[in-house]
Design an enzyme around this catalytic site. Structure first.
Site, short mmCIF file in Angstrom:
data_model
loop_
_atom_site.label_atom_id
_atom_site.label_comp_id
_atom_site.label_asym_id
_atom_site.label_seq_id
_atom_site.Cartn_x
_atom_site.Cartn_y
_atom_site.Cartn_z
N GLU A 34 92.33 117.32 80.29
CA GLU A 34 93.18 117.25 81.49
C GLU A 34 92.33 117.63 82.70
O GLU A 34 91.63 118.62 82.69
CB GLU A 34 94.39 118.19 81.33
CG GLU A 34 95.24 118.35 82.58
CD GLU A 34 95.80 117.04 83.15
OE1 GLU A 34 96.51 116.32 82.43
OE2 GLU A 34 95.50 116.73 84.33
N GLY A 39 101.05 119.82 81.62
CA GLY A 39 102.42 119.37 81.97
C GLY A 39 102.38 118.08 82.76
O GLY A 39 103.40 117.42 82.94
N GLY A 40 101.21 117.73 83.29
CA GLY A 40 101.04 116.44 83.96
C GLY A 40 101.79 116.34 85.26
O GLY A 40 102.21 117.34 85.85
N CYS A 42 104.67 114.95 85.66
CA CYS A 42 106.09 115.22 85.44
C CYS A 42 106.44 116.66 85.79
O CYS A 42 107.33 116.93 86.60
CB CYS A 42 106.43 114.92 83.99
SG CYS A 42 108.04 115.46 83.48
N LYS A 51 113.84 117.94 90.44
CA LYS A 51 115.11 118.49 89.96
C LYS A 51 115.34 119.91 90.46
O LYS A 51 116.47 120.33 90.68
CB LYS A 51 115.17 118.46 88.42
CG LYS A 51 115.83 117.23 87.88
CD LYS A 51 114.96 116.04 87.71
CE LYS A 51 115.00 115.03 88.81
NZ LYS A 51 114.15 113.85 88.58
N GLY A 176 115.51 103.01 94.17
CA GLY A 176 115.55 103.23 92.72
C GLY A 176 115.87 104.70 92.47
O GLY A 176 116.34 105.41 93.37
N ARG A 261 104.98 102.29 91.30
CA ARG A 261 103.90 103.08 90.73
C ARG A 261 103.09 102.17 89.81
O ARG A 261 103.62 101.20 89.28
CB ARG A 261 104.45 104.27 89.93
CG ARG A 261 105.15 105.29 90.78
CD ARG A 261 105.64 106.47 89.96
NE ARG A 261 104.55 107.32 89.50
CZ ARG A 261 103.96 108.26 90.24
NH1 ARG A 261 104.35 108.46 91.49
NH2 ARG A 261 103.00 109.01 89.75
N HIS A 434 138.50 119.24 74.77
CA HIS A 434 139.29 119.29 76.01
C HIS A 434 139.18 120.68 76.63
O HIS A 434 139.20 121.66 75.89
CB HIS A 434 140.76 118.99 75.69
CG HIS A 434 141.66 119.11 76.87
ND1 HIS A 434 141.72 118.13 77.85
CD2 HIS A 434 142.52 120.09 77.25
CE1 HIS A 434 142.59 118.50 78.78
NE2 HIS A 434 143.09 119.70 78.44
C1 LIG Z 1 109.41 111.80 91.90
C2 LIG Z 1 109.53 111.43 90.46
C3 LIG Z 1 110.60 111.93 89.72
C4 LIG Z 1 110.73 111.60 88.38
N1 LIG Z 1 111.79 112.11 87.70
C5 LIG Z 1 111.93 111.80 86.39
C6 LIG Z 1 113.01 112.32 85.64
O1 LIG Z 1 113.86 113.05 86.15
N2 LIG Z 1 113.10 112.02 84.33
C7 LIG Z 1 112.17 111.20 83.72
O2 LIG Z 1 112.28 110.95 82.52
N3 LIG Z 1 111.12 110.70 84.40
C8 LIG Z 1 110.99 110.97 85.72
N4 LIG Z 1 109.91 110.47 86.41
C9 LIG Z 1 108.91 109.68 85.68
C10 LIG Z 1 107.96 110.63 84.95
O3 LIG Z 1 107.37 111.52 85.87
C11 LIG Z 1 106.88 109.86 84.21
O4 LIG Z 1 107.47 108.85 83.41
C12 LIG Z 1 106.08 110.81 83.31
O5 LIG Z 1 105.43 111.79 84.08
C13 LIG Z 1 105.05 110.02 82.49
O6 LIG Z 1 104.39 110.93 81.67
P1 LIG Z 1 102.90 110.68 81.19
O7 LIG Z 1 102.62 111.72 80.16
O8 LIG Z 1 102.71 109.25 80.86
O9 LIG Z 1 101.98 110.93 82.47
P2 LIG Z 1 101.88 112.05 83.65
O10 LIG Z 1 103.03 112.97 83.71
O11 LIG Z 1 101.57 111.23 84.85
O12 LIG Z 1 100.61 112.87 83.21
C14 LIG Z 1 99.34 112.28 83.16
C15 LIG Z 1 98.28 113.35 83.23
O13 LIG Z 1 97.02 112.75 82.98
C16 LIG Z 1 96.04 113.37 83.82
N5 LIG Z 1 94.91 112.45 83.95
C17 LIG Z 1 94.91 111.23 84.54
N6 LIG Z 1 93.69 110.64 84.38
C18 LIG Z 1 92.93 111.53 83.69
C19 LIG Z 1 91.60 111.51 83.23
N7 LIG Z 1 90.83 110.43 83.40
N8 LIG Z 1 91.14 112.59 82.59
C20 LIG Z 1 91.90 113.69 82.39
N9 LIG Z 1 93.19 113.75 82.80
C21 LIG Z 1 93.69 112.69 83.43
C22 LIG Z 1 96.79 113.60 85.12
O14 LIG Z 1 96.15 114.61 85.87
C23 LIG Z 1 98.16 114.02 84.60
O15 LIG Z 1 98.22 115.42 84.46
C24 LIG Z 1 109.78 110.76 87.77
C25 LIG Z 1 108.70 110.25 88.51
C26 LIG Z 1 108.58 110.56 89.84
C27 LIG Z 1 107.44 110.01 90.62
#
Ligand SMILES: Cc1cc2nc3c(=O)[nH]c(=O)nc-3n(C[C@H](O)[C@H](O)[C@H](O)COP(=O)(O)OP(=O)(O)OC[C@H]3O[C@@H](n4cnc5c(N)ncnc54)[C@H](O)[C@@H]3O)c2cc1C
Length: 455
Positions: A34, A39-40, A42, A51, A176, A261, A434
């Site tokens: 990472e 936690g990414g 999200c 939220k 959206g 996105r 209920h």
């Molecule tokens: C404003 C907003 C609100 C949202 N709300 C919701 C919601 O309420 N419910 C829902 O289900 N979804 C929601 N989403 C969608 C959700 O955020 C994504 O679907 C989800 O984060 C995808 O998870 P992921 O694990 O694919 O990637 P991510 O959460 O994007 O995590 C990817 C990780 O990879 C890391 N990374 C990237 N490239 C590299 C690399 N080369 N080397 C090392 N690390 C790297 C990044 O730093 C990041 O930490 C929302 C999105 C947005 C923009």
């Protein structure tokens, strides 16, 4: 070569961290790469901060409207600094929870930028780590609209959720899930909001009937809605942005682009590792999330149509189970529910009425207004609707749609019904507690055959 692992996951978002934990549970020596925070996006920049702010909007709104319920709160005001602190601390606490889970499951966390080598191993900065299986889980990045760049006054969604002060007036391009959440939070904070959607309804992926309910509710939240109108002629000034949409023009403090996105594939080394892209620009995978390189899987926002955290997590589970030779089954993309946490919330699974008809189904529909069931009056949640779209011949539930303050929790029952291949006839006989809002689901099922009790 540095260490070798059975499984290396690149990206610690909801896709990556869940995949890693499942791999470790299956006895695999696992590492996660990472470059930012566990936690990414999200947990740190998207779902969770959004939220958290929406929860503050809910409390603020309820405090202002509480007199009718017997709660008189005088001089209700927003403390923007406290809101920002809580937003950050919720994300920090969940992010450190993920790190604890990594430690508990003996998962190595490698900090840095990960990419694939030609052999399908993983390079992090100058080190190469051997990998039995690689799971790509790098998520997605915001894309601006053509001719407009993100900057001080033109925000992506994270920019909108992390503003240093409450804006007086904003425009949100794209209605959206994210655009509607931003509009609904700021609208309830008292900011003047213009919500602009290029397609002909807000929440374009949702059933028209549900979008209409939300549109009515938004008009009571300081939100002016414009549909069928792209944002054009954006002129960014020092402290404002001018824009036009349809025949209208506006000057706002900020323009938030909450539209598209795209997959975060830059620098991943896909070409050299033989990982192909699909036509939609995402990574091509089979139903177990395996890419064109048999050693490499890809999950989450990198693949398939929907971009949702719960989809990412489940794909992570399936990918590592498949790689480990365990019995597993593909994620049914049709059963991945959408959840939008605006006020009122919107949740849905399966087909809209229009999509079901377009797909050639003969359909029947059952609708129940939330206001009909007692719980909705008790909990002040009367503006919503449950709609079921069912197959006319056998009664299979093809799509389920809920608008209401708890819609995103209520949808789980309907996902389960569809996953277990239950029909509306079974749902119509499931005794619901209920007084709950879920009684509207019972009546919606009965409404298909015209015998809803509270219609
Ligand atoms: C404003 C907003 C609100 C949202 N709300 C919701 C919601 O309420 N419910 C829902 O289900 N979804 C929601 N989403 C969608 C959700 O955020 C994504 O679907 C989800 O984060 C995808 O998870 P992921 O694990 O694919 O990637 P991510 O959460 O994007 O995590 C990817 C990780 O990879 C890391 N990374 C990237 N490239 C590299 C690399 N080369 N080397 C090392 N690390 C790297 C990044 O730093 C990041 O930490 C929302 C999105 C947005 C923009």
């Amino acid at each position: 070569m540095a260490d070798s692992y059975d499984v290396i996951v690149i990206g610690a978002g909801p896709g990556g961290y869940v995949a890693a934990i499942r791999a470790a549970q299956l006895g695999k020596k696992t590492a996660v790469v990472e470059r930012d925070k566990t936690g990414g996006r999200c947990l740190n920049y998207a779902c969770i901060p959004a939220k958290t702010v929406l929860r503050t909007a809910e409390i603020f709104h309820q405090a202002q409207e509480g007199a009718e319920l017997g709660v008189v709160a005088k001089d209700v005001s927003l403390d923007w600094e406290a809101l920002g602190k809580r937003r950050a601390s919720v994300s920090e606490s969940l992010s450190s929870g993920v790190e604890m889970l990594f430690k508990k499951n003996k998962i190595a966390l490698i900090e840095g930028d990960g990419s694939l080598t030609a052999e399908g191993d993983v390079k992090v900065d100058e080190e190469v780590y051997g990998a039995g299986t690689v799971v790509l889980a790098t998520g997605s990045v915001a894309r601006p609209i053509p001719g407009v760049e993100f900057g001080d006054r033109v925000l992506d969604t994270w920019g909108a959720w992390s503003l240093p002060a409450q804006p007086r007036k904003i425009a949100v391009a794209g209605a959206g899930a994210s655009g509607c959440e931003i509009a609904s939070a700021y609208g309830r904070f008292g900011t003047e909001v213009i919500l602009i959607e290029m397609l002909d309804q807000i929440l374009p992926a949702e059933d028209k009937d549900m979008a209409r309910v939300v549109e009515r509710a938004f008009k009571k939240q300081n939100i002016a809605i414009s549909t069928g109108t792209p944002v054009e002629n954006v002129e960014v000034g020092g402290d404002s942005v001018k824009l036009t949409y349809g025949g209208e023009s506006a000057e706002v403090e900020y323009l938030c682009i909450a539209g598209g996105r795209g997959p975060d594939v830059e620098g991943l080394g896909l070409d050299q590792a033989g990982v192909k892209l699909a036509e939609n620009g995402k990574i091509e995978v089979d139903e177990f999330c395996r890419t064109s390189n048999q050693k490499v899987y890809a999950i989450g926002d990198l693949v398939n149509a929907k971009a949702l955290a719960h989809k990412a997590s489940e794909e992570g589970v399936v990918a590592v189970e498949h790689a480990a030779g365990e019995r597993t089954h593909p994620v049914d993309q049709n059963l991945v529910a959408g959840a939008t946490f605006c006020h009122p919330q919107v949740a849905s699974v399966g087909l809209t009425e229009a999509a079901a008809k377009e797909a050639g189904h003969e359909v029947k529909v059952g609708k129940q207004k939330l206001g009909g069931v007692g719980g909705a009056t008790v909990y002040d949640d009367k503006d919503g609707l449950v709609k079921l779209v069912v197959d006319a011949k056998y009664g299979e539930v093809l799509g389920a749609h809920v608008v209401g303050n708890r819609a995103c929790d209520m949808i789980a029952e309907l996902v389960a019904t569809m996953a277990l291949e239950g029909g509306y006839q079974e749902l119509a006989r499931v005794v619901h507690p209920h007084p709950t809002i879920s009684e509207a689901v019972l009546d919606a099922a009965r409404a298909v055959d015209g015998w809803a009790i509270h219609a």
